[in-house]
Design a protein around this motif. Sequence first.
Motif, PDB file in Angstrom:
ATOM      1  N   LYS A  80      -5.722   5.506  -4.525  1.00 36.32           N
ATOM      2  CA  LYS A  80      -6.646   4.266  -4.169  1.00 36.32           C
ATOM      3  C   LYS A  80      -6.499   2.996  -4.958  1.00 36.32           C
ATOM      4  O   LYS A  80      -6.805   2.259  -4.628  1.00 36.32           O
ATOM      5  CB  LYS A  80      -8.094   4.786  -4.295  1.00 36.32           C
ATOM      6  N   LYS A  81      -5.415   3.183  -5.976  1.00 38.43           N
ATOM      7  CA  LYS A  81      -5.049   1.707  -6.406  1.00 38.43           C
ATOM      8  C   LYS A  81      -3.784   1.160  -5.700  1.00 38.43           C
ATOM      9  O   LYS A  81      -3.280   1.574  -4.996  1.00 38.43           O
ATOM     10  CB  LYS A  81      -4.556   2.027  -7.993  1.00 38.43           C
ATOM     11  N   PRO A  82      -3.357  -0.251  -6.185  1.00 36.69           N
ATOM     12  CA  PRO A  82      -2.517  -0.939  -5.285  1.00 36.69           C
ATOM     13  C   PRO A  82      -1.161  -0.256  -5.418  1.00 36.69           C
ATOM     14  O   PRO A  82      -0.684   0.495  -6.323  1.00 36.69           O
ATOM     15  CB  PRO A  82      -2.437  -2.151  -6.123  1.00 36.69           C
ATOM     16  N   ILE A  83      -0.404  -0.215  -4.354  1.00 37.01           N
ATOM     17  CA  ILE A  83       0.850   0.534  -4.143  1.00 37.01           C
ATOM     18  C   ILE A  83       1.965  -0.676  -3.797  1.00 37.01           C
ATOM     19  O   ILE A  83       1.702  -1.583  -3.099  1.00 37.01           O
ATOM     20  CB  ILE A  83       1.025   1.408  -3.149  1.00 37.01           C
ATOM     21  N   ILE A  84       2.945  -0.731  -4.495  1.00 35.91           N
ATOM     22  CA  ILE A  84       4.167  -1.721  -4.117  1.00 35.91           C
ATOM     23  C   ILE A  84       5.146  -1.009  -3.632  1.00 35.91           C
ATOM     24  O   ILE A  84       5.681  -0.001  -4.365  1.00 35.91           O
ATOM     25  CB  ILE A  84       4.567  -2.616  -5.616  1.00 35.91           C
TER      26      ILE A  84
ATOM     27  N   MET B 171       1.775  -1.620   6.536  1.00 38.97           N
ATOM     28  CA  MET B 171       0.902  -0.852   7.398  1.00 38.97           C
ATOM     29  C   MET B 171       1.008   0.934   6.834  1.00 38.97           C
ATOM     30  O   MET B 171       0.128   1.646   6.966  1.00 38.97           O
ATOM     31  CB  MET B 171       1.786  -0.724   8.700  1.00 38.97           C
ATOM     32  N   CYS B 172       1.959   0.981   5.835  1.00 35.16           N
ATOM     33  CA  CYS B 172       1.692   2.428   5.165  1.00 35.16           C
ATOM     34  C   CYS B 172       1.069   2.508   3.977  1.00 35.16           C
ATOM     35  O   CYS B 172       1.058   3.347   3.453  1.00 35.16           O
ATOM     36  CB  CYS B 172       3.190   2.913   4.859  1.00 35.16           C
ATOM     37  N   GLY B 173       0.443   1.184   3.697  1.00 36.15           N
ATOM     38  CA  GLY B 173      -0.606   1.475   2.608  1.00 36.15           C
ATOM     39  C   GLY B 173      -0.109   0.523   1.408  1.00 36.15           C
ATOM     40  O   GLY B 173      -1.053   0.505   0.441  1.00 36.15           O
ATOM     41  N   ALA B 174       0.853  -0.314   1.396  1.00 34.34           N
ATOM     42  CA  ALA B 174       1.360  -1.250   0.210  1.00 34.34           C
ATOM     43  C   ALA B 174       0.609  -2.278   0.293  1.00 34.34           C
ATOM     44  O   ALA B 174       0.173  -2.817   1.445  1.00 34.34           O
ATOM     45  CB  ALA B 174       2.903  -1.452   0.474  1.00 34.34           C
ATOM     46  N   SER B 175       0.199  -2.980  -0.982  1.00 33.04           N
ATOM     47  CA  SER B 175      -0.473  -4.223  -1.041  1.00 33.04           C
ATOM     48  C   SER B 175       0.607  -5.586  -1.405  1.00 33.04           C
ATOM     49  O   SER B 175       0.328  -6.447  -1.066  1.00 33.04           O
ATOM     50  CB  SER B 175      -1.283  -4.197  -2.205  1.00 33.04           C
ATOM     51  N   ALA B 176       1.749  -5.140  -1.983  1.00 36.28           N
ATOM     52  CA  ALA B 176       2.774  -5.941  -2.104  1.00 36.28           C
ATOM     53  C   ALA B 176       4.375  -5.234  -1.943  1.00 36.28           C
ATOM     54  O   ALA B 176       4.361  -3.991  -1.710  1.00 36.28           O
ATOM     55  CB  ALA B 176       2.600  -6.299  -3.330  1.00 36.28           C
ATOM     56  N   VAL B 177       5.258  -6.029  -2.042  1.00 37.39           N
ATOM     57  CA  VAL B 177       6.442  -5.330  -1.675  1.00 37.39           C
ATOM     58  C   VAL B 177       7.573  -6.035  -2.922  1.00 37.39           C
ATOM     59  O   VAL B 177       7.430  -7.146  -3.580  1.00 37.39           O
ATOM     60  CB  VAL B 177       7.218  -5.620  -0.602  1.00 37.39           C
TER      61      VAL B 177
END
Length: 349
Positions: free
Chosen positions: A224-228, A244-250
């Motif tokens: 539940k925390k940010p995913i890059i 769309m797959c759940g990332a907050s940043a790339v």
Amino acid sequence: MDLAGIEIRNPVLTAAGPTSQSGAILLEAARGGAGALVTKTICTRRALVKHPNIACIQQGSISKGMVNCETWSEIPWEQWIEKEYAIAESSGVKVIASIGYTADELVFLGPKVEDAGASGIEFSTHYISKSIGSLMEVAKSLKESVSIPIFAKISPSTENVKEVARAIEPFVDGIVAINTLGPVLAIDARAKRPLLGERYGWLSGPPIKPVALRIVSEISEVFKKPIIGVGGISKGIDAAEFLMCGASAVEVCTAALYWGPNIYGKIAGELEEFVRESGHSCAEELRASALHEREEMTKKPEIADNCTACGICERACPSRAISIEKKTVSDSCTRCGLCITICPVRAIA
Ligand SMILES: Cc1cc2nc3c(=O)[nH]c(=O)nc-3n(C[C@H](O)[C@H](O)[C@H](O)COP(=O)(O)O)c2cc1C
């Protein structure tokens, strides 16, 4: 925007690699529009790298990806602490220092990069055991030794990625997925030798994007925390897929090698446009809107008027159901769906 407590300019970050290999190169990335600066991984020993160490698999093109046999930074950690981080920080863009690898090394380097002004730490799990126990141990040791947010970077070879994400969640502030895929072997057939100075290397760029999307998606189910997200991103729409797959940043590496440092701002701009065009007010809203499940294809496809009769679908159709001359699909169609995505002008639906 906020990423685990770090204020980033936009969701498109540099990735650890040659495109973040020094303070000067990171300044270029900041000027090119990167939302935050993830730096080349440092370790307690400087890296010794065989040459050549980066190659395009297809001469002159990014589409088949790149292979590399780089490891971590060839610049000693002392120089990063004394000079390189400060140069990157002078851009005003937040710096996330990548460090590796064992618990002892992380506990040694973590406080030093924090003192040098880093806003966050990404720790690489590429060269250590991927067992849940050892990943928890390194995460916990680092977390206890620093006060800035820490992100675990996951390799695609990590088994039971959901279990790993669940197990390390209490000790990290986010996960970065994925590192390069491999080991792989890329050959120069005319010269009859590997493309790289090492026989085996690691794959990056567009071919690894579906692997990265799957792993980000799996992690987001339980973490539940940010995913890059990182792996094969070179356009705004690639970044949108990760959101769309759940990332907050790339993060972006190979595309920055190919296109240069202005690619970060270009991707960020394209992502913003995609978000707006798809009716969302911000990137976070696109993420929250989630990915729809594909519905079963119950009808055979239809060819629309914008068909240019190029013949690609007719040639590709495995059941020989398409007639380009008549623009029809016969009952021998098995609804495999290949024609829909092989059409260069999206004339089949
Ligand atoms: C030449 C090269 C060197 C890299 N060095 C590092 C590194 O030092 N540390 C790290 O965590 N990842 C490293 N990576 C992996 C990238 O950060 C990234 O995870 C991977 O390449 C996938 O992203 P991409 O398809 O945008 O390149 C490297 C990648 C390349 C191509």
